[in-house]
Design a protein around this motif. Structure first.
Motif, PDB file in Angstrom:
ATOM      1  N   UNK A 156       1.892   2.365  -9.290  1.00  0.00           N
ATOM      2  CA  UNK A 156       2.990   3.158  -9.844  1.00  0.00           C
ATOM      3  C   UNK A 156       2.630   4.649  -9.866  1.00  0.00           C
ATOM      4  N   UNK A 157       1.377   4.945 -10.157  1.00  0.00           N
ATOM      5  CA  UNK A 157       0.967   6.355 -10.257  1.00  0.00           C
ATOM      6  C   UNK A 157       0.782   7.025  -8.912  1.00  0.00           C
ATOM      7  N   UNK A 158       0.356   6.249  -7.886  1.00  0.00           N
ATOM      8  CA  UNK A 158      -0.011   6.869  -6.601  1.00  0.00           C
ATOM      9  C   UNK A 158       0.853   6.437  -5.427  1.00  0.00           C
ATOM     10  N   UNK A 159       1.545   5.296  -5.554  1.00  0.00           N
ATOM     11  CA  UNK A 159       2.297   4.768  -4.420  1.00  0.00           C
ATOM     12  C   UNK A 159       1.443   3.988  -3.450  1.00  0.00           C
ATOM     13  N   UNK A 160       0.175   3.776  -3.801  1.00  0.00           N
ATOM     14  CA  UNK A 160      -0.741   3.009  -2.944  1.00  0.00           C
ATOM     15  C   UNK A 160      -1.091   1.691  -3.640  1.00  0.00           C
ATOM     16  N   UNK A 161      -0.864   0.585  -2.937  1.00  0.00           N
ATOM     17  CA  UNK A 161      -1.249  -0.726  -3.474  1.00  0.00           C
ATOM     18  C   UNK A 161      -2.514  -1.156  -2.747  1.00  0.00           C
ATOM     19  N   UNK A 162      -3.614  -1.238  -3.490  1.00  0.00           N
ATOM     20  CA  UNK A 162      -4.920  -1.519  -2.885  1.00  0.00           C
ATOM     21  C   UNK A 162      -5.600  -2.640  -3.658  1.00  0.00           C
ATOM     22  N   UNK A 200      12.417  -5.292   7.696  1.00  0.00           N
ATOM     23  CA  UNK A 200      11.325  -4.977   8.629  1.00  0.00           C
ATOM     24  C   UNK A 200      10.251  -4.144   7.921  1.00  0.00           C
ATOM     25  N   UNK A 201      10.677  -3.226   7.077  1.00  0.00           N
ATOM     26  CA  UNK A 201       9.735  -2.405   6.307  1.00  0.00           C
ATOM     27  C   UNK A 201       8.915  -3.282   5.353  1.00  0.00           C
ATOM     28  N   UNK A 202       9.569  -4.225   4.678  1.00  0.00           N
ATOM     29  CA  UNK A 202       8.862  -5.125   3.764  1.00  0.00           C
ATOM     30  C   UNK A 202       7.852  -5.978   4.522  1.00  0.00           C
ATOM     31  N   UNK A 203       8.274  -6.497   5.677  1.00  0.00           N
ATOM     32  CA  UNK A 203       7.346  -7.308   6.493  1.00  0.00           C
ATOM     33  C   UNK A 203       6.115  -6.502   6.868  1.00  0.00           C
ATOM     34  N   UNK A 204       6.325  -5.252   7.253  1.00  0.00           N
ATOM     35  CA  UNK A 204       5.204  -4.392   7.657  1.00  0.00           C
ATOM     36  C   UNK A 204       4.251  -4.153   6.486  1.00  0.00           C
ATOM     37  N   UNK A 264       3.838  -6.106   3.800  1.00  0.00           N
ATOM     38  CA  UNK A 264       3.165  -7.363   3.458  1.00  0.00           C
ATOM     39  C   UNK A 264       2.107  -7.730   4.501  1.00  0.00           C
ATOM     40  N   UNK A 265       2.379  -7.428   5.760  1.00  0.00           N
ATOM     41  CA  UNK A 265       1.373  -7.660   6.809  1.00  0.00           C
ATOM     42  C   UNK A 265       0.155  -6.768   6.594  1.00  0.00           C
ATOM     43  N   UNK A 266       0.405  -5.518   6.213  1.00  0.00           N
ATOM     44  CA  UNK A 266      -0.705  -4.591   5.962  1.00  0.00           C
ATOM     45  C   UNK A 266      -1.550  -5.076   4.788  1.00  0.00           C
ATOM     46  N   UNK A 267      -0.893  -5.590   3.742  1.00  0.00           N
ATOM     47  CA  UNK A 267      -1.635  -6.100   2.586  1.00  0.00           C
ATOM     48  C   UNK A 267      -2.482  -7.304   2.976  1.00  0.00           C
ATOM     49  N   UNK A 268      -1.917  -8.191   3.812  1.00  0.00           N
ATOM     50  CA  UNK A 268      -2.638  -9.395   4.223  1.00  0.00           C
ATOM     51  C   UNK A 268      -3.809  -9.062   5.142  1.00  0.00           C
ATOM     52  N   UNK A 313       0.777   1.723   1.665  1.00  0.00           N
ATOM     53  CA  UNK A 313       1.220   2.951   0.987  1.00  0.00           C
ATOM     54  C   UNK A 313       2.718   3.121   1.114  1.00  0.00           C
ATOM     55  N   UNK A 314       3.339   3.577   0.040  1.00  0.00           N
ATOM     56  CA  UNK A 314       4.759   3.889   0.056  1.00  0.00           C
ATOM     57  C   UNK A 314       4.985   5.269   0.673  1.00  0.00           C
TER      58      UNK A 314
END
Length: 495
Positions: free
Chosen positions: A300-306, A340-344, A346-350, A356-357
């Motif tokens: 929430x603070x950075x827009x990056x989910x890591x 398509x954006x969501x798939x991309x 989720x693929x990056x997370x996997x 990053x948003x």
């Protein structure tokens, strides 16, 4: 109302979305559009019982279900709650309220949905013409498992199997699951953390080979986790109900905004609040509270989910999560419903463990949400200080939310919006930690801790926990995370 996948693959009825649990492409089902609740409709809901309010909100999404049946199912579900009101709102100070969601059969907020889900699932299967036996697979960080087991025990045409991290739940949570009654239930501890449990279960759901093999045995899969819209939808209702209680007690004026503070790990509980807001509920800020596993706070603070970070076992185990599945539904909305954006993402997370948003997406998140987290010492201090000031005992998860509220108010002194803190579990589910926080006494035995906590707080002990000591332990098995499907097949073949 139709439902579509966050990854773009399907468009189905509400009944099908609930019966199926997860989309064929691995995405989550979301409503094709958000139904609206007008100011006039909101006012008409004020005198309703909680069950009537819940049915009214649910039918906005599930219009393929008969309203009278849905209302009767809600009344039956919420009649199981001890206090008569399934979601009482308690005023502790001017502009500060506690929404108590722990008066159900398993003393946690998951009961708000999982007492109703058996009806939603069975009826959904009937509406879709599904005649096979339904096998529900659940990964739990503590509370969902017991609530799902209790909700589905001995349900006709249904089996349920729950997986939990072997060292990642509290003693009381483990005992609640290990002693579960019912002929159609199974519980398995898994060597690993919750994220590994959840990922292993999701692989079964998305495996065509697993689904085909189970179908040959006359079994179809479904889920009781909040990835299933049938689990998420009933949670929307209690945000409406809290607002309506504030209206009926003249604490707020019609149309006045309210902030909600929600302890969350898998992002389902606070997503339900966001959905309520999208339906027209006057919501100000959504305060998202995490524990030491602060992946959502950073997002929430950075827009990056890591998720590439150390995993911590804490005294608030239901939030010991690094992969927040329901966040995918929010990503779908802030991306402009771009599958398509969501798939991309989720693929990056996997594949890479991080995404990053865009600047525009991050701005949307920060306009809606405020993220904060609470460490172990701060959790203890918050429980102690709040009890000292208000004589109100809270569990370890709710304490994280209260800590986030205190920080939010300190940073935003001009924001005098009323705040509702979502209380997600009874203090008696974590009696040793709460007892230590309030008195400094470190009691090793859970049941002794319950007794002493009752003496210290005079808070009523839930009947289900009081009876737990005398129940027989049925489930003790432990398995590796890559052996879960083999265990599922064993359970399916049991007669």
């Amino acid at each position: 109302m139709k439902f579509i996948s966050t990854r773009g693959g399907e468009c189905v009825t509400g009944a099908r979305a609930i019966a199926q649990g997860i989309a064929e492409d691995g995405g989550l089902f979301v409503p094709e559009s958000f139904p609206q609740v007008t100011a006039e409709e909101l006012q008409a809901m004020v005198p309703m019982s909680y069950a009537e309010r819940a049915a009214t909100v649910l039918h906005k999404f599930l219009d393929d279900y008969d309203f009278d049946e849905l209302k009767a199912a809600c009344e039956k579900a919420y009649a199981q709650f001890e206090e008569g009101d399934a979601a009482p709102l308690v005023r502790v100070d001017a502009g500060l309220y506690m929404l108590e969601l722990f008066h159900g059969p398993t003393c946690a907020f998951k009961d708000m949905a999982l007492t109703l889900l058996p009806y939603l699932l069975r009826k959904g299967c009937d509406l879709c013409g599904i005649r096979e036996e339904v096998l529900i697979l659940v990964a739990t960080s503590g509370d969902t498992g017991k609530a799902a087991l209790e909700g589905f025990k001995d349900a006709e045409g249904v089996k349920i199997m729950v997986f939990y991290p072997s060292d990642g739940v509290s003693k009381m949570q483990k005992l609640q699951m290990a002693t579960q009654e019912g002929k159609n239930v199974n519980v398995l501890a898994v060597r690993g953390n919750f994220d590994e449990c959840q990922s292993a279960v999701k692989r079964i759901f998305t495996s065509e080979q697993c689904k085909a093999e189970l179908l040959q045995k006359g079994v179809v899969l479904s889920s009781a986790n909040s990835i299933n819209f049938g689990r998420l939808a009933p949670q929307i209702a209690y945000y409406f109900s809290a607002y309506l209680d504030l209206l009926s007690s003249d604490q707020i004026e019609p149309g006045e905004k309210v902030n909600f503070a929600v302890p969350t790990g898998n992002f389902g509980n606070i997503l339900a609040a966001y959905y309520a807001m999208r339906m027209g509920l006057p919501v100000g800020k959504l305060i998202c509270a995490s524990n030491k596993n602060n992946v959502l706070t950073d997002f929430i603070r950075t827009g990056v989910y890591d998720k590439r970070r150390e995993f911590y076992k804490t005294m608030s185990p239901s939030m010991d999560i690094l992969i927040s599945s329901n966040l995918e539904r929010l990503l779908f909305e802030i991306s402009g419903r771009d599958a398509a954006r969501v798939r991309a993402l989720m693929d990056a997370l996997a594949k890479e463990g991080v995404y990053s948003l865009s600047d525009a997406e991050r701005a949307q998140v920060q306009a809606l949400f405020c993220g904060d987290f609470c460490g172990e010492d701060e959790t203890v201090e918050t429980i102690y200080e709040f009890f000292e000031e208000y004589q109100y005992p809270m569990d370890t998860h709710t304490a994280c939310a209260m800590y986030a509220v205190e920080n939010y108010r300190a940073r935003n002194e001009k924001d005098h919006t009323p705040v509702v803190v979502v209380c997600t579990a009874s203090p008696y589910k974590f009696p040793q930690d709460v007892m230590y926080a309030i008195t400094g006494n470190d009691i090793k035995d859970s049941f002794k801790a319950i007794k002493h906590l009752n003496i210290a707080t005079a808070m009523k002990v839930p009947k289900s926990l009081a009876k737990l000591r005398d129940k027989k332990v049925r489930f003790t098995a432990v398995a590796d995370k890559d052996k879960l499907y083999a265990e599922v097949l064993k359970f399916v073949d049991q007669k």
